[in-house]
Design a protein around this motif. Structure first.
Motif, mmCIF file in Angstrom:
data_model
loop_
_atom_site.group_PDB
_atom_site.id
_atom_site.type_symbol
_atom_site.label_atom_id
_atom_site.label_comp_id
_atom_site.label_asym_id
_atom_site.label_seq_id
_atom_site.Cartn_x
_atom_site.Cartn_y
_atom_site.Cartn_z
ATOM 1 N N ARG A 29 0.691 -1.265 -0.230
ATOM 2 C CA ARG A 29 0.069 -0.033 -0.100
ATOM 3 C C ARG A 29 0.762 1.258 -0.188
ATOM 4 O O ARG A 29 0.405 2.357 -0.715
ATOM 5 C CB ARG A 29 -1.056 0.104 1.470
ATOM 6 N N GLU A 34 -1.158 4.516 -0.912
ATOM 7 C CA GLU A 34 -2.608 4.128 -0.347
ATOM 8 C C GLU A 34 -2.702 4.310 0.828
ATOM 9 O O GLU A 34 -1.664 3.554 1.807
ATOM 10 C CB GLU A 34 -3.367 2.706 -0.776
ATOM 11 N N HIS A 36 -4.840 3.296 4.688
ATOM 12 C CA HIS A 36 -5.679 2.230 5.443
ATOM 13 C C HIS A 36 -6.091 2.681 6.668
ATOM 14 O O HIS A 36 -5.381 2.778 7.440
ATOM 15 C CB HIS A 36 -5.070 0.840 5.225
ATOM 16 N N TRP A 240 -13.908 -1.429 3.510
ATOM 17 C CA TRP A 240 -12.670 -2.020 3.758
ATOM 18 C C TRP A 240 -12.684 -3.338 4.310
ATOM 19 O O TRP A 240 -12.049 -3.959 4.645
ATOM 20 C CB TRP A 240 -11.980 -1.342 4.877
#
Length: 287
Positions: A29, A34, A36, A240
């Motif tokens: 990621r 990205e 999270h 998610w």
């Protein structure tokens, strides 16, 4: 214990492989830029990089033969033969007496108390109570009014200062106790999810005094607890793949407490192991 070079390099390589597997998704990621909302916490709040988790140590008092390359590493001392080294708990205590005292105090005192299991993860709800803006840009699954109503229908029993310090001003007086940093060793208790996650922090702070497998066990516990922490949170994390544990219901409370107790048992074993590996079996018995 003395480990030959073949023995300790094999352990190091196994540790590196396990650590790489634990951080693979996070590193991917990061490479893609990205974020999270669940898992980044393990690398931002606990600001340790995957490379730090990957570094293997044998633990205090375990001598490494033919390890001259570690001769200048922090808190390693010369071993019994040339080119041998050993992680030295006394060197750590001399260089970091305040930290050594704090870590021991936190581990011992938390271990000495009974777990409390009546908070139901409401600390995350208290962090958004009556708030126009939230720390996390994620919608509330019950909306603001519904979230506020859940807080108002419950008794806030948070015992962890590092959660309490993020309470909104309106939530602070609703907690049973006003928590402070100085009093943290006096109130931390083993049922708290964050006290369990913090075992990873204490293991990292002890560095080479903690065996690599114990460090990764602490990280895995923090990872597993983090998931429940967010499952029980007020956020809608369905994009998610997070299925909520609805602590506003009797069924959700029962599931939370069941899993909370299991984490407390895992945390107790790791807490004793940290004390024992660092200070010896006498500390384990004393705790």
């Amino acid at each position: 214990m003395v480990l030959s070079r073949d023995e300790w390099t094999a352990r190091r390589e196994a540790h590196e492989q396990r650590a790489d597997a634990l951080t693979a998704e996070h590193r991917t990621r990061i490479g893609r830029g990205e974020k999270h909302p669940v898992w980044d916490f393990l690398f931002t709040y606990y600001a340790y990089k995957p490379a730090q988790l990957r570094r293997w140590h044998p633990g205090a008092g375990v001598e490494l033969a033919d390890a001259a390359e570690r001769g200048t590493w922090r808190w390693y001392s010369p071993g019994s033969t040339p080119d041998a080294v050993v992680p030295d708990a006394q060197a750590f205590a001399r260089e970091k007496p305040e930290l050594a005292s704090l870590v021991e105090r936190m581990l011992r005192r938390t271990a000495s108390r009974p777990g409390q299991f009546g908070c139901f993860g409401l600390h995350e709800w208290a962090m958004v109570y009556r708030a126009g803006e939230h720390r996390h840009p994620v919608p509330l699954r019950l909306g603001q009014a519904g979230t506020d109503a859940v807080v108002e229908a419950h008794d806030l029993r948070c015992t962890h200062f590092d959660a309490f310090r993020f309470f909104t001003p309106a939530a602070v007086p609703r907690n049973r106790a006003s928590l402070t940093r100085d009093a943290q060793p006096l109130v931390e208790q083993p049922g708290c999810l964050h006290a369990g996650m913090d075992l990873y922090k204490w293991a990292m702070k002890l560095g080479p005094l903690v065996p690599g497998d114990l460090l990764l066990d602490a990280f895995e516990l923090a990872r597993d607890i983090r998931l429940l922490d967010m499952e029980a949170a007020p956020y809608d994390l369905s994009p998610w793949g997070v299925v909520p544990v609805p602590i506003e219901t009797p069924e959700g409370k029962a599931e939370y407490v069941r899993r909370q107790r299991a984490f407390a048992e895992r945390g107790a074993a790791l807490r004793f192991a940290l004390l024992s590996s660092w200070l010896g079996d006498d500390a384990l018995r004393a705790a």
